[in-house]
Design an enzyme around this catalytic site. Structure first.
Site, PDB file in Angstrom:
ATOM      1  N   ASP A  46     -12.419   2.853  -0.139  1.00 59.83           N
ATOM      2  CA  ASP A  46     -11.495   2.942   0.999  1.00 59.83           C
ATOM      3  C   ASP A  46     -12.240   3.590   2.154  1.00 59.83           C
ATOM      4  O   ASP A  46     -13.311   3.136   2.522  1.00 59.83           O
ATOM      5  CB  ASP A  46     -10.245   3.701   0.564  1.00 59.83           C
ATOM      6  CG  ASP A  46      -9.016   3.342   1.387  1.00 59.83           C
ATOM      7  OD1 ASP A  46      -9.155   2.606   2.366  1.00 59.83           O
ATOM      8  OD2 ASP A  46      -7.932   3.806   1.043  1.00 59.83           O
ATOM      9  N   HIS A  47     -11.687   4.630   2.686  1.00 56.01           N
ATOM     10  CA  HIS A  47     -12.387   5.307   3.777  1.00 56.01           C
ATOM     11  C   HIS A  47     -13.661   5.936   3.236  1.00 56.01           C
ATOM     12  O   HIS A  47     -13.770   6.201   2.046  1.00 56.01           O
ATOM     13  CB  HIS A  47     -11.525   6.433   4.348  1.00 56.01           C
ATOM     14  CG  HIS A  47     -10.131   6.000   4.628  1.00 56.01           C
ATOM     15  ND1 HIS A  47      -9.048   6.784   4.389  1.00 56.01           N
ATOM     16  CD2 HIS A  47      -9.656   4.837   5.115  1.00 56.01           C
ATOM     17  CE1 HIS A  47      -7.958   6.136   4.731  1.00 56.01           C
ATOM     18  NE2 HIS A  47      -8.292   4.944   5.164  1.00 56.01           N
ATOM     19  N   HIS A  56      -7.416   0.316  -3.809  1.00 55.06           N
ATOM     20  CA  HIS A  56      -8.375   1.108  -3.034  1.00 55.06           C
ATOM     21  C   HIS A  56      -8.715   2.317  -3.900  1.00 55.06           C
ATOM     22  O   HIS A  56      -7.808   3.024  -4.339  1.00 55.06           O
ATOM     23  CB  HIS A  56      -7.747   1.642  -1.744  1.00 55.06           C
ATOM     24  CG  HIS A  56      -7.330   0.579  -0.779  1.00 55.06           C
ATOM     25  ND1 HIS A  56      -6.607   0.873   0.359  1.00 55.06           N
ATOM     26  CD2 HIS A  56      -7.548  -0.756  -0.757  1.00 55.06           C
ATOM     27  CE1 HIS A  56      -6.393  -0.248   1.038  1.00 55.06           C
ATOM     28  NE2 HIS A  56      -6.946  -1.255   0.383  1.00 55.06           N
ATOM     29  N   TYR A 114     -14.342   4.188   8.642  1.00 54.64           N
ATOM     30  CA  TYR A 114     -14.859   2.849   8.315  1.00 54.64           C
ATOM     31  C   TYR A 114     -16.302   2.638   8.767  1.00 54.64           C
ATOM     32  O   TYR A 114     -16.662   1.591   9.277  1.00 54.64           O
ATOM     33  CB  TYR A 114     -13.913   1.773   8.856  1.00 54.64           C
ATOM     34  CG  TYR A 114     -12.644   1.706   8.018  1.00 54.64           C
ATOM     35  CD1 TYR A 114     -12.637   1.025   6.807  1.00 54.64           C
ATOM     36  CD2 TYR A 114     -11.487   2.381   8.403  1.00 54.64           C
ATOM     37  CE1 TYR A 114     -11.495   0.991   6.015  1.00 54.64           C
ATOM     38  CE2 TYR A 114     -10.346   2.352   7.610  1.00 54.64           C
ATOM     39  CZ  TYR A 114     -10.367   1.648   6.418  1.00 54.64           C
ATOM     40  OH  TYR A 114      -9.243   1.621   5.620  1.00 54.64           O
ATOM     41  N   HIS A 157       0.863  -1.185   0.000  1.00 57.00           N
ATOM     42  CA  HIS A 157       0.000   0.000   0.000  1.00 57.00           C
ATOM     43  C   HIS A 157       0.896   1.231   0.000  1.00 57.00           C
ATOM     44  O   HIS A 157       1.834   1.305   0.783  1.00 57.00           O
ATOM     45  CB  HIS A 157      -0.867  -0.037   1.260  1.00 57.00           C
ATOM     46  CG  HIS A 157      -1.920   1.028   1.317  1.00 57.00           C
ATOM     47  ND1 HIS A 157      -1.632   2.337   1.605  1.00 57.00           N
ATOM     48  CD2 HIS A 157      -3.266   0.966   1.147  1.00 57.00           C
ATOM     49  CE1 HIS A 157      -2.765   3.033   1.596  1.00 57.00           C
ATOM     50  NE2 HIS A 157      -3.768   2.234   1.319  1.00 57.00           N
ATOM     51  N   CYS A 209      -3.479   2.331  -3.793  1.00 59.38           N
ATOM     52  CA  CYS A 209      -4.509   3.143  -3.133  1.00 59.38           C
ATOM     53  C   CYS A 209      -4.460   4.529  -3.759  1.00 59.38           C
ATOM     54  O   CYS A 209      -3.529   5.298  -3.516  1.00 59.38           O
ATOM     55  CB  CYS A 209      -4.249   3.215  -1.634  1.00 59.38           C
ATOM     56  SG  CYS A 209      -5.414   4.327  -0.791  1.00 59.38           S
TER      57      CYS A 209
HETATM   58  C1  DNO Z   1      -5.342   4.017   3.893  1.00 59.97           C
HETATM   59  C2  DNO Z   1      -5.624   2.642   4.360  1.00 59.97           C
HETATM   60  C3  DNO Z   1      -4.372   2.093   5.057  1.00 59.97           C
HETATM   61  C4  DNO Z   1      -4.031   0.651   4.754  1.00 59.97           C
HETATM   62  C5  DNO Z   1      -2.695   0.192   5.298  1.00 59.97           C
HETATM   63  C6  DNO Z   1      -2.257  -1.089   4.643  1.00 59.97           C
HETATM   64  O1  DNO Z   1      -5.590   4.476   2.818  1.00 59.97           O
HETATM   65  O2  DNO Z   1      -6.071   1.912   3.305  1.00 59.97           O
HETATM   66  O3  DNO Z   1      -4.568   2.239   6.422  1.00 59.97           O
HETATM   67  O4  DNO Z   1      -4.980  -0.184   5.304  1.00 59.97           O
HETATM   68  O5  DNO Z   1      -1.714   1.155   5.091  1.00 59.97           O
HETATM   69  O6  DNO Z   1      -1.191  -1.650   5.311  1.00 59.97           O
HETATM   70 MN    MN Z   2      -5.930   2.830   1.148  1.00 62.91          MN
END
Ligand code: DNO
Ligand code: MN
Length: 378
Positions: A332-333, A287, A350, A220, A258
């Site tokens: 993602d978020h 993501h 989340y 990521h 991401c």
């Molecule tokens: C942020 C999230 C991150 C991700 C970790 C993977 O965009 O997607 O917190 O989960 O960095 O290790």
């Molecule tokens: Mn991410």
């Protein structure tokens, strides 16, 4: 299409909620009680996967037939000794790597296809406000550059201990704060080149094990994609991504691209769709989310729709469709909507609703570009 889940009793979202979101097939999970460097037990892995993929008697009795898979783990965290290339927090890097390999082998045996991780020093993603109010009454994750620039790591920790701003960092539960001073000292003088050398050392052991286990690793990108607190981040720019992939070329070593994290540098946001095209073959998981730049390096997270922010989520999904992408994706978020903050306060970023809306938007765009009409015979 995947949806991240923090586990029974550890998430306000339930597996039933996830099954109610049209189009979600994969639960993106982890054993969140495991610290970086620890081995995951086979029995714990199997039990969690059975929980995700199975149906309770009660659900069966209701007539539920739809099942979810547990193909993607996010994350198996990398111990700081590996990034630093030396013993730290009481663990040597070779021991931490050996444990990582054991965990990967066990995940492979259980049927996991992709493991996401990151290689950021000390912290995972960083924001300065986890509940930033937006004009419409929702809240979102928010980053104010000046706050980070003037904050020392020690000051940040003092703030967290005092509970200021409700600021908590993912992966930094109070019990881990104790190790922070040691880590902060250990990073003094560590360069980007050192980090790449340590990264290669890690990959040279772990990637062959992934090949044997049938597991694909996806790193990521740094979030945000630049150094913070003077610690060296090495997975930030397109050139960094290329360099990381070249450290150990293998189909089992790739990206969790991401696009929200990648685009948190305003200069990179316009490159998002091109970056998908450039690395498509090595992207195992992605993501897709949107952020809006506010000037001076500040940004807020926004809904997934392209016109809500500066990330071309349509161009990104089009690029994936045109590349014939067969990997995993998740929103993602999300923002916190519809009284989530007051009724059933979720983990920051989340909540259920905005991520479920994100799924529908991303699938809508995907279907528009990927759909092949039924062939006509006249
Ligand atoms: C942020 C999230 C991150 C991700 C970790 C993977 O965009 O997607 O917190 O989960 O960095 O290790
Ligand atoms: Mn991410």
């Amino acid at each position: 299409m995947g949806f991240r889940w923090y586990g029974e009793g550890n998430d306000t979202v339930t597996l039933d909620h996830i099954r109610q979101i049209p189009g979600v097939e994969t639960v993106v999970w982890s054993l969140h009680h495991k610290q970086a460097g620890e081995v995951w037990e086979q029995a714990e892995i199997d039990a969690e996967m059975a929980r995700i993929t199975g149906l309770s008697d009660e659900a069966r009795a209701r007539g539920v037939t739809r099942t979810l898979d547990a193909d993607v783990v996010e994350s198996v965290n990398v111990h700081e000794s590996i990034k630093l290339g030396r013993t730290v927090l009481g663990r040597s890097r070779d021991e931490a790597i050996e444990n990582y390999v054991t965990t990967i082998r066990r995940l492979g045996r259980a049927g996991v296809k992709v493991v996401c991780y990151n290689f950021m020093p000390v912290f995972d993603w960083l924001r300065t406000d986890l509940w930033h109010p937006l004009p419409d009454g929702s809240t979102a994750l928010y980053f104010e550059r000046a706050v980070v620039d003037r904050m020392t790591p020690e000051g940040l920790i003092a703030d967290m201990e005092a509970g200021a701003h409700g600021l908590t960092l993912p992966g930094w539960e109070p019990e881990r704060l104790a190790g922070f001073a040691e880590l902060n000292a250990a990073y003094v003088g560590v360069t980007h080149e050192d980090m790449y050398a340590n990264y290669r050392y890690f990959l040279d052991v772990v990637v062959p094990a992934c090949e044997e286990a049938g597991v694909k690793l996806g790193v990521h990108p740094d979030d945000p994609p630049f150094d913070v607190f003077g610690w060296p981040r090495v997975v930030s720019t397109p050139d960094d991504l290329q360099r990381v992939l070249d450290l150990h070329p293998s189909p089992n070593h790739g990206l969790t691209l991401c696009l929200g994290s990648f685009s948190a540098n305003p200069a990179q946001a316009p490159l998002a769709a091109d970056t998908v095209r450039r690395f498509a073959e090595r992207i195992h998981f992605t993501h897709v989310r949107n952020i809006k730049h506010l000037g001076d390096g500040d940004f807020t997270e926004v809904g997934h729709r392209a016109c809500e922010g500066d990330v071309d989520t349509v161009g990104i999904m089009k690029a994936y469709a045109e590349a014939g992408y067969t990997g995993y994706v998740r929103p993602d978020h999300g923002r916190h909507l519809w009284d989530e903050n007051t009724t059933n306060k979720p983990r920051p970023g989340y909540g259920l609703y905005d991520r479920a809306l994100g799924v529908q938007y991303l699938l809508g765009v995907w279907d528009a570009f990927h759909h092949s009409p039924p062939s006509r015979t006249s």
